[in-house]
Structures are given as C-alpha cells and as structure tokens.
Design an enzyme around this catalytic site. Structure first.
Site, PDB file in Angstrom:
ATOM      1  N   LYS A  13    -182.806  -4.811  70.665  1.00 30.13           N
ATOM      2  CA  LYS A  13    -181.728  -4.654  69.667  1.00 30.13           C
ATOM      3  C   LYS A  13    -182.028  -3.519  68.700  1.00 30.13           C
ATOM      4  O   LYS A  13    -183.182  -3.075  68.571  1.00 30.13           O
ATOM      5  CB  LYS A  13    -181.534  -5.952  68.871  1.00 30.13           C
ATOM      6  CG  LYS A  13    -182.776  -6.402  68.081  1.00 30.13           C
ATOM      7  CD  LYS A  13    -182.852  -5.897  66.670  1.00 30.13           C
ATOM      8  CE  LYS A  13    -184.134  -5.234  66.323  1.00 30.13           C
ATOM      9  NZ  LYS A  13    -185.200  -5.659  65.632  1.00 30.13           N
ATOM     10  N   GLY A 140    -193.577  -3.236  69.960  1.00 28.63           N
ATOM     11  CA  GLY A 140    -193.975  -3.082  68.556  1.00 28.63           C
ATOM     12  C   GLY A 140    -193.406  -1.834  67.922  1.00 28.63           C
ATOM     13  O   GLY A 140    -194.090  -1.144  67.174  1.00 28.63           O
ATOM     14  N   ALA A 141    -192.143  -1.529  68.179  1.00 33.21           N
ATOM     15  CA  ALA A 141    -191.563  -0.287  67.641  1.00 33.21           C
ATOM     16  C   ALA A 141    -190.235  -0.532  66.930  1.00 33.21           C
ATOM     17  O   ALA A 141    -189.510   0.412  66.640  1.00 33.21           O
ATOM     18  CB  ALA A 141    -191.381   0.725  68.767  1.00 33.21           C
ATOM     19  N   GLY A 142    -189.879  -1.782  66.673  1.00 35.68           N
ATOM     20  CA  GLY A 142    -188.666  -2.056  65.897  1.00 35.68           C
ATOM     21  C   GLY A 142    -187.421  -2.331  66.719  1.00 35.68           C
ATOM     22  O   GLY A 142    -186.343  -2.527  66.176  1.00 35.68           O
ATOM     23  N   GLY A 144    -187.070  -4.932  68.771  1.00 37.59           N
ATOM     24  CA  GLY A 144    -186.965  -6.348  69.131  1.00 37.59           C
ATOM     25  C   GLY A 144    -187.639  -6.719  70.443  1.00 37.59           C
ATOM     26  O   GLY A 144    -187.187  -7.645  71.127  1.00 37.59           O
ATOM     27  N   SER A 146    -190.408  -8.219  70.769  1.00 34.55           N
ATOM     28  CA  SER A 146    -190.967  -9.580  70.649  1.00 34.55           C
ATOM     29  C   SER A 146    -189.879 -10.617  70.917  1.00 34.55           C
ATOM     30  O   SER A 146    -190.118 -11.636  71.568  1.00 34.55           O
ATOM     31  CB  SER A 146    -191.579  -9.799  69.266  1.00 34.55           C
ATOM     32  OG  SER A 146    -190.604  -9.665  68.257  1.00 34.55           O
ATOM     33  N   ASP A 204    -183.167 -11.253  65.592  1.00 33.53           N
ATOM     34  CA  ASP A 204    -183.535 -10.571  66.842  1.00 33.53           C
ATOM     35  C   ASP A 204    -183.343 -11.479  68.052  1.00 33.53           C
ATOM     36  O   ASP A 204    -182.801 -11.052  69.086  1.00 33.53           O
ATOM     37  CB  ASP A 204    -184.999 -10.102  66.789  1.00 33.53           C
ATOM     38  CG  ASP A 204    -185.214  -8.972  65.808  1.00 33.53           C
ATOM     39  OD1 ASP A 204    -184.257  -8.618  65.098  1.00 33.53           O
ATOM     40  OD2 ASP A 204    -186.337  -8.444  65.746  1.00 33.53           O
TER      41      ASP A 204
HETATM   42  N1  LIG Z   1    -193.273  -6.663  77.276  1.00 37.29           N
HETATM   43  C1  LIG Z   1    -194.086  -7.428  76.552  1.00 37.29           C
HETATM   44  N2  LIG Z   1    -195.112  -8.079  77.134  1.00 37.29           N
HETATM   45  C2  LIG Z   1    -195.928  -8.837  76.387  1.00 37.29           C
HETATM   46  N3  LIG Z   1    -195.819  -9.022  75.065  1.00 37.29           N
HETATM   47  C3  LIG Z   1    -194.830  -8.410  74.425  1.00 37.29           C
HETATM   48  C4  LIG Z   1    -193.913  -7.585  75.138  1.00 37.29           C
HETATM   49  N4  LIG Z   1    -193.044  -7.101  74.244  1.00 37.29           N
HETATM   50  C5  LIG Z   1    -193.410  -7.592  73.039  1.00 37.29           C
HETATM   51  N5  LIG Z   1    -194.479  -8.382  73.138  1.00 37.29           N
HETATM   52  C6  LIG Z   1    -195.146  -9.089  72.022  1.00 37.29           C
HETATM   53  O1  LIG Z   1    -194.450  -8.776  70.833  1.00 37.29           O
HETATM   54  C7  LIG Z   1    -195.298  -8.065  69.899  1.00 37.29           C
HETATM   55  C8  LIG Z   1    -194.521  -6.991  69.167  1.00 37.29           C
HETATM   56  O2  LIG Z   1    -193.676  -7.613  68.256  1.00 37.29           O
HETATM   57  P1  LIG Z   1    -193.198  -6.947  66.910  1.00 37.29           P
HETATM   58  O3  LIG Z   1    -194.358  -6.544  66.065  1.00 37.29           O
HETATM   59  O4  LIG Z   1    -192.221  -7.872  66.322  1.00 37.29           O
HETATM   60  O5  LIG Z   1    -192.471  -5.597  67.372  1.00 37.29           O
HETATM   61  P2  LIG Z   1    -191.014  -5.372  67.998  1.00 37.29           P
HETATM   62  O6  LIG Z   1    -190.316  -4.522  67.000  1.00 37.29           O
HETATM   63  O7  LIG Z   1    -191.213  -4.627  69.259  1.00 37.29           O
HETATM   64  O8  LIG Z   1    -190.371  -6.703  68.160  1.00 37.29           O
HETATM   65  C9  LIG Z   1    -196.411  -7.489  70.751  1.00 37.29           C
HETATM   66  O9  LIG Z   1    -197.594  -7.347  69.973  1.00 37.29           O
HETATM   67  C10 LIG Z   1    -196.574  -8.567  71.838  1.00 37.29           C
HETATM   68  O10 LIG Z   1    -197.379  -9.616  71.343  1.00 37.29           O
HETATM   69  C1  LIG Z   2    -187.843  -6.902  59.614  1.00 38.38           C
HETATM   70  C2  LIG Z   2    -186.952  -7.855  60.411  1.00 38.38           C
HETATM   71  O1  LIG Z   2    -185.710  -7.968  59.689  1.00 38.38           O
HETATM   72  C3  LIG Z   2    -186.629  -7.304  61.795  1.00 38.38           C
HETATM   73  C4  LIG Z   2    -187.848  -7.059  62.628  1.00 38.38           C
HETATM   74  O2  LIG Z   2    -187.509  -6.463  63.881  1.00 38.38           O
HETATM   75  P1  LIG Z   2    -188.629  -5.869  64.834  1.00 38.38           P
HETATM   76  O3  LIG Z   2    -189.600  -6.957  65.140  1.00 38.38           O
HETATM   77  O4  LIG Z   2    -189.300  -4.741  64.092  1.00 38.38           O
HETATM   78  O5  LIG Z   2    -187.911  -5.404  66.056  1.00 38.38           O
HETATM   79  C5  LIG Z   2    -187.624  -9.220  60.477  1.00 38.38           C
HETATM   80  C6  LIG Z   2    -186.705 -10.369  60.887  1.00 38.38           C
HETATM   81  O6  LIG Z   2    -185.478 -10.281  60.706  1.00 38.38           O
HETATM   82  O7  LIG Z   2    -187.241 -11.379  61.329  1.00 38.38           O
HETATM   83 MG   LIG Z   3    -190.220  -8.240  66.710  1.00 44.91          MG
END
Ligand SMILES: Nc1ncnc2c1ncn2[C@@H]1O[C@H](COP(=O)(O)OP(=O)(O)O)[C@@H](O)[C@H]1O
Ligand SMILES: C[C@@](O)(CCOP(=O)(O)O)CC(=O)O
Ligand SMILES: [Mg+2]
Length: 397
Positions: A13, A140-142, A144, A146, A204
């Site tokens: 997202k 881990g780039a924003g 979604g 996770s 998310d």
């Molecule tokens: N393809 C994937 N395989 C395994 N774990 C994942 C994957 N994508 C995300 N994760 C988990 O989600 C975490 C990243 O989450 P978060 O910091 O919220 O960043 P994002 O913005 O990408 O949601 C990673 O450290 C990992 O633990």
């Molecule tokens: C910062 C926040 O608003 C969005 C986080 O998104 P992401 O994990 O960076 O893709 C946190 C949340 O809504 O849970």
């Molecule tokens: Mg996330």
C-alpha cells in the site's frame, strides 16, 4: 493432521495522508499497490514446520514435537483478536532466542509466523507443513510489506486449517473470500502486525485485505469506491528504517510536547479529510488544474508536518527537492525515516518530464518507478495465475 495446500497473495500500500497520525486516532487515506506478496503453503509428512523467506534470507525448520511445548498450558481458541496473548509471545521469544531488546528483521518475521501458526493450530494437532513467501515489495520501506506478509499468513493458515473456506473453484484462476471471512483474515493479520510494529493502527492490513482506496479512522474502514485515477511515482530512497522504532519515536514526542503535537495531528487529520473531499469532487465534476493544485499543496503541507513529527530524513528532503525542480510535489509514505516517498504526477505531466525526473532520482542512488494503484486485496490463486518466476522461487527447496 492433514491440511490443504494454499497459494495466496496480498498487495502492498501507499498512504496518501495520515501516516503516524492514524496511530493516534486520526483519519488516514491509503491505497493498494499493484505490487504483491505471494505465499505458498504446502502440507508435508516429515513432522516439521519449515519457513522459507528468501527476501530476508531466512530459512528455518522446527520439529513439531519441540514446538508443541511452546503452547501455553491454558491456551485455547481466542476470539478477542485486538490484543496479543502475552504468555504465548513470551514463550515464543524464548523459543527463538530473544529475551529483550528490539527484534531484527528475521526475528520479527519468524515470531509473527510462529505466533499465527500456533494460534490457529495450537488447540489441536500441529500439522506438518512448509510455508514459502516471496514479495515484489521492498522490505521495510514504507509500502506495507509487513502487512502484506501478515495478511498472506493469516489467509493461508486460516484457509489451511479450514477456519475459512477455500474460495477457489476448478474453473477460477483467482478468487476472493466473503466479507465475513475477510474480516477474520484482517483481524488475524492485525495480530501479525502487532508483533512486527508494536502498536499498529491497522490501516496497512486493512488495505492488504480489501485492496482499493480506503479511509481509515480508529479501526473503522470505509472503502472509497469513487476515486479518480491518480498517477503516482514511487521512489525508494533505500535508507533502511523500522516502522516500530519510528512509531515509538512519534509517541515519545507526543508525550514530551502534548500541546505542541496535538495541533499537528489535528492538522494531518484535516489534510486527510480535505484530500478525500477533493478526490470526491474530481469524480463528480470536471477535473481542473485547481484540483491538482490542491492535492499538491496538501502533499507539501503534510510533508512539513511529518518532518515536525521527526520522521523525515535528508534523503526524503532530496526527493522533494529534486522532484520540485521538475514542478512535481512529493511526500514520504508509510513510517518515513528513509524508505519510500510518493510523487503526484498530473495528467498533463509528459513522459519526457517523468523520464527526466526518474533519471535525476536514480542519479541520487534511489530506485524509482511509475506505478499503478488499486490492486485487489487478498486473493487465493491457482498456480497458473502466478508468474512463473515467482512460482519457481516459492517452490524452491
Ligand atoms: N517478504 C517478506 N518475507 C519475510 N518477512 C517480511 C517480508 N516482508 C516484510 N516482512 C517483515 O516485515 C518487516 C518490515 O516491516 P516494517 O518495518 O513495518 O516495514 P514495511 O514498511 O515494509 O511494512 C521485516 O523486517 C520482516 O520482519
Ligand atoms: C506509520 C504508520 O502509520 C504506517 C506504517 O507503514 P509501513 O510499515 O511503513 O509500511 C503506522 C501504522 O499506521 O500502523
Ligand atoms: Mg509495516
């Protein structure tokens, strides 16, 4: 216990407005991307639970007889899905070897997987299976990743256990679950997000579950069906960051300066509501330059607010500066602190301008691509509907 094989996917997202503020009860507007996470769950016979997460270089296997001892003695089926079971979390942290401190990428993904697996199957016999996950999203780039991961886990585990149906017919290539089942998937995915994020708003996982564009306020999800087609440029600054750390940083700032931060959060709320109004006008009256001017100004104001919240980064400042030099407006998306930003393209923005901007951003060391938005929410797939290269990764031993 024999379970059914399942292949699912869920989208990432972009948050247009309201990141962070949404954690504190304000409105967010978010939209699904056409970049997805795929999960393949296969029943096996070896008495093992295996997980393959090639995006994060994690390949693990456990003996089911060991895993059985992790289940708390009084664990049963839990209907209250807004809170984690603290006893199960503590036991799992010990099991994977973390007793305190922040979890690393691999530990977060492992813990949320094991938590969902034991919560779904823990009250019966544990099934032997292999789960493989591959994502088109940067981790881990924003964007979604996770939540897409948690949504896929929830859908596949619930479906394999029989707690929800398998919607795929012999003649369909993809299928979606009914509303009630999507709600169940969403609430289990929220649990996975709680392990990864600490204190997620739920926006998310809602986008990962339902797809499309959503208005999200304090757990209430309203799909926005009438939205104009927006052109968005996505830029990944490649600066690593953790949503959990950034969310807790904002919370500390709010606690330290409540009277200063409250108006900032209120203003972000007003930005989301104003943006929603502009988007709705764009579907009910002829689209004019004024609509785009307003959307651009809202991006600029929100980006300043996010800097005030302490989630900016010099690389994100560079993104805003480089795009503004081409007359384009950008803001960070997601948790910030690095990661991705979004740039609004106007209908009249020529492909020459887009290409020149992309080149300038690449010269800064960023990844950059124009993306389409509004991908479908969580789906079950027949293997023929998934690209061969993805299937190959998912089926690798
Ligand atoms: N393809 C994937 N395989 C395994 N774990 C994942 C994957 N994508 C995300 N994760 C988990 O989600 C975490 C990243 O989450 P978060 O910091 O919220 O960043 P994002 O913005 O990408 O949601 C990673 O450290 C990992 O633990
Ligand atoms: C910062 C926040 O608003 C969005 C986080 O998104 P992401 O994990 O960076 O893709 C946190 C949340 O809504 O849970
Ligand atoms: Mg996330």
């Amino acid at each position: 216990m024999q379970v059914r094989d399942v292949l699912v996917s869920a989208p990432g997202k972009a948050i247009l407005h309201g990141e962070h503020a949404v954690v504190h009860g304000k409105v967010a507007l978010a939209v699904s991307l056409n970049l997805r996470t795929y999960l393949c769950l296969k029943a096996t016979t070896g008495g093992n639970l295996c997980v393959n997460l090639p995006n994060i270089d994690t390949f693990l296997s456990w003996d089911l007889s060991e895993l059985k001892h992790v289940i708390p003695p009084v664990s049963g089926r839990r209907d209250e899905l807004k809170l984690l079971d603290p006893d199960l979390v503590r036991r799992l942290r010990e099991f994977v070897g973390v007793t305190n401190g922040n979890l690393n990428t691999s530990q977060m993904a492992t813990l949320s997987f094991l938590y969902l697996y034991l919560s779904v199957f823990g009250s019966g016999e544990l099934p032997s299976l292999t789960v493989s996950v591959w994502s088109e999203l940067p981790t881990g780039a924003g964007l979604g990743s996770s939540a897409a991961y948690s949504v896929c886990l929830a859908a596949a585990l619930l479906c394999a256990s029989g707690a929800i149906s398998s919607p795929l017919n012999d003649w369909d290539h993809t299928a979606r679950w009914c509303q009630e089942e999507l709600e169940l998937i969403n609430s289990w995915a929220f649990q996975g997000e709680m392990i990864i994020h600490g204190n997620p708003s739920g926006v998310d996982n809602a986008v990962g579950t339902w797809g499309g564009m959503l208005r999200f306020l304090a757990g209430k999800i309203i799909p926005l069906s009438r939205v104009p087609l927006l052109r968005i440029l996505l830029t990944n600054t490649k600066v690593p960051r953790s949503t959990k750390v950034l969310v807790s940083r904002v919370k500390d700032k709010i606690n330290k300066f409540p009277s200063i931060m409250a108006p900032v959060l209120d203003s972000v709320d007003a930005i989301s509501c104003t943006c929603e109004k502009v988007l709705s006008e764009m579907t009910s009256e002829p689209i004019t330059g004024e609509h785009y001017n307003a959307l651009e100004e809202l991006f600029d104001i929100n980006q300043h607010h996010l800097n005030v919240m302490g989630v900016g980064h010099p690389a994100l400042d560079t993104l805003c500066r480089v795009t503004l030099a081409k007359g384009l407006h950008s803001k960070l998306t997601g948790a910030g602190g690095g990661g991705c930003g979004i740039t609004l393209l106007r209908p009249e923005t020529s492909s020459a301008v887009v290409q020149a901007t992309v080149q300038d951003l690449k010269d800064c060391g960023f990844d950059c691509w124009e993306t389409s938005i509004g991908g479908p929410g969580v789906q079950q797939h027949a293997p023929v509907s998934v690209k061969e290269e993805i299937l190959e990764v998912l089926n690798r031993d």
